[in-house]
Write a protein that holds these residues in place. Sequence first.
Motif, PDB file in Angstrom:
ATOM      1  N   UNK A 168      17.680  -3.865  -6.916  1.00 10.49           N
ATOM      2  CA  UNK A 168      18.160  -4.966  -4.928  1.00 10.49           C
ATOM      3  C   UNK A 168      16.698  -5.754  -4.886  1.00 10.49           C
ATOM      4  N   UNK A 169      15.298  -5.163  -4.803  1.00 12.61           N
ATOM      5  CA  UNK A 169      14.424  -5.496  -4.590  1.00 12.61           C
ATOM      6  C   UNK A 169      14.029  -6.845  -5.275  1.00 12.61           C
ATOM      7  N   UNK A 170      13.662  -6.408  -6.467  1.00 15.11           N
ATOM      8  CA  UNK A 170      13.298  -6.816  -7.615  1.00 15.11           C
ATOM      9  C   UNK A 170      13.680  -8.419  -7.716  1.00 15.11           C
ATOM     10  N   UNK A 213       4.483 -15.243 -13.801  1.00 13.27           N
ATOM     11  CA  UNK A 213       5.687 -15.286 -14.176  1.00 13.27           C
ATOM     12  C   UNK A 213       7.329 -15.443 -13.666  1.00 13.27           C
ATOM     13  N   UNK A 214       6.284 -15.256 -12.448  1.00  8.14           N
ATOM     14  CA  UNK A 214       7.447 -15.432 -11.076  1.00  8.14           C
ATOM     15  C   UNK A 214       7.477 -17.132 -10.756  1.00  8.14           C
ATOM     16  N   UNK A 226       7.015  -8.700  -4.224  1.00 14.64           N
ATOM     17  CA  UNK A 226       6.762  -9.410  -6.013  1.00 14.64           C
ATOM     18  C   UNK A 226       6.575  -8.014  -5.682  1.00 14.64           C
ATOM     19  N   UNK A 227       5.088  -7.214  -5.177  1.00  9.07           N
ATOM     20  CA  UNK A 227       4.522  -6.017  -5.371  1.00  9.07           C
ATOM     21  C   UNK A 227       4.990  -4.747  -5.332  1.00  9.07           C
ATOM     22  N   UNK A 266      -3.042 -10.813  -5.227  1.00  5.59           N
ATOM     23  CA  UNK A 266      -1.858 -11.549  -5.941  1.00  5.59           C
ATOM     24  C   UNK A 266      -1.797 -10.502  -7.231  1.00  5.59           C
ATOM     25  N   UNK A 267      -0.585  -9.856  -7.489  1.00  6.89           N
ATOM     26  CA  UNK A 267      -0.699  -8.879  -8.970  1.00  6.89           C
ATOM     27  C   UNK A 267      -1.009  -9.887 -10.129  1.00  6.89           C
ATOM     28  N   UNK A 268      -1.304 -10.251 -10.879  1.00  2.00           N
ATOM     29  CA  UNK A 268      -1.837 -10.816 -12.145  1.00  2.00           C
ATOM     30  C   UNK A 268      -0.305 -11.276 -12.761  1.00  2.00           C
TER      31      UNK A 268
END
Length: 717
Positions: free
Chosen positions: A484-486, A360-361, A328-329, A354-356
């Motif tokens: 494509x990565x996200x 949402x994920x 995710x980062x 972990x990014x805040x």
Amino acid sequence: MSLSFEGRVVLVTGAGGGIGREYALAFAERGASVIVNDLGADTKGGGKSSAAADKVVEEIRAKGGKAVANYDSVEDGEKLIQTALDAFGRIDVVVNNAGILRDRSFARTSDLDWDLIQRVHLRGSFLVTRAAWNHMKNQKFGRIIMTASAAGIYGNFGQANYSAAKLGLLGLANTLAIEGRKYNIHCNTIAPVAGSRLTETVMPPDLVASLKPEYVAPLVLWLCHEQCQENGGLFEVGAGWIGKLRWERTQGYIVRQRNQSMKPESIRDHWEKICDFTDATKPANIQVPLHGVLTLSVFSYFSSQTKAVGQKLPPTTFSFNHTQCILYALGVGMSTKDPDHLRFLYEGHPDFSCLPTFGVISSQAAMMGGGLSSVPGLNIDFTQVLHGEQYLELYKPLPTSGKLTSEATIADVLDKGSGAVILLDVNTYSGNELVCYNQFSVFVVGAGGFGGKRSSEKAKPPLPPPKRSPDAVVIDSTTRDQAALYRLSGDWNPLHIDPSFAAMGGFKAPILHGLCSFGFAARHVLKQFADNDPSRFKAIKVRFVKPVMPGQSLQTEMWKEGNRVHIQCKVKETDAVVLAGAYVDLHGASGASPENLSQGGGLQSELVFAEIGRRIKDVGSELVKKVNAVFGWEITKDGKKAAQWTIDLKSGSGSLHKGPYSGKADVTMTVSDEDFMEVVQGKLNPQKAFFSGKLKVRGNIMLSQKLEVILKDYAKL
Ligand code: NAI
């Protein structure tokens, strides 16, 4: 400038009389070289004579125009085009006009009546046009007219054969318009009304006189001119009036229910809806219905939507470890280029976090899993869904692995006219502990106008930034493969990867996920104002305004107002605003309680008690069973007693009131307003608070453990 046909070669079929003759004269008058075709048949297709065509050719020549005659039947299409090539060396315009009638009531229509009509009108137009096609294609210019009829469009007694052929011509024209477009070959269809020997048989004489063929010809000239870009149009024309026609389609109704067979009874029961032309759409190409059929959730109909409010979606679980956090980062543009980013990219980092916005994920499965489509009363065309806004609030820093459970509720459905907004509230838990809250605002295009309310007190509104210039600006580039990565983080919508799917949605290329830009903006704030410390992150709100293309640069503008950082995100290359009304709320750097909690009054704890009061109203009887005790609270501020509260979980279905208990509370706790907040936010361990003297307990100290049951869900505030 008048419209000239100088240098153009025009074939008009059936030009020996009626409307065709008028076309031939009009084209010739404006400089065209005209092939006047006419078999010289009678109205029913019998007989043959060269006189009709010759007469028109003579008329043209007498006026100094250029014309040759052709006496073949349109069924010999090649010969007609050959005449044009022999006489003038090219063919630019074909007006398919020749026609006959063999009117009969349907029961009396013979094979010959049927076949002759199809042969002259439909097959004749096909053969003539096909003969001209490659010449037009090679010269990259062509204009074709098909002659339909109101009888074909609307039906007419005694003209079954003729109606079928005439509307067949429209179908032919529709496809030629598509196939010819890239060669600058345009094909249009007219349904004329004019007095001629054909109409004399069906109309009174004075009406025939007012419908002169010369009131039809100008439209055909315009449609056949090189300046005219009309292609695939259908026009009714007569007596000096011209109108254009197109299709209309009802909003329709999804009759098929998930996992159920489709029954004729449900079609009967929804027939009125299926046929209701209110808010009808005007389909112009074949893609739209095919698209709908492919996604199996065809049209939207929202009148029963309010039933959906308050519905809970089936809970979803999300299991993850450091891999998903790191992926995710990377998806939101973190890079080892920036040493600060390592704590989000390397699980061996001492502060690995972990990014805040990963919050949402873990919650999006409720949306992505198609949960919305299972809600009764909520019929959505998922091809028409846009992510409008997002709110995320964290109650504690996200773990870097574990299993989270999300519970989603339709908080509200709003009618925005052009569309509907669905507010989906998602609470995400780790075990029993509430970790974060998301509000997804989903915009469903075309689903509005059901008479619902426009706004909701449940919505987290976007806020405009201050008027001054931003306090900080961060520019960051996305890569060509950002989307494509996200998407590997779980948003598999083909809109973000598949060019043909993106084209169907009206985009030139696959677009970046709104939530990806959201992630970029949030980490810009985190770095700029919170030292990349995820525990300082409280909440974020954004409105998605415009799409970002992978590869573009994002420019995040920030305004700090206390613990709130207003943000606006633009595409640097175009200056277009993509995230608007956005803000991030941070916790104060001292680790103090969220400042906005103190807004309600002098004491921050007031809000917590208010929430406890609400909980007791909801589930009081359950709590009474579990706890069976009376709790007294003494809240101090600056060393002085500032408030007293009683939580009675012993009698009735429980209650909360401000003030001391009338009898003797089972346990009474004394704590400062600040420390109380630390405890309820999980920042201060109650035992530690007790041993350090911050929390004083009188009475049955063991009971204080049961407090957890009451305080745990404080974070639901
Ligand atoms: P018209 O009968 O005056 O002209 C038709 C011409 O086509 C005649 O000169 C005839 O000899 C010729 N023709 C017939 N069969 C042919 C063949 N196989 N090959 C070559 N030429 C042939 O009729 P009008 O009224 O001028 O109609 C022209 C077109 O407009 C026709 O396609 C007709 O169906 C259509 N139309 C006319 C309407 C009206 O109000 N006049 C209404 C709707 C459509």
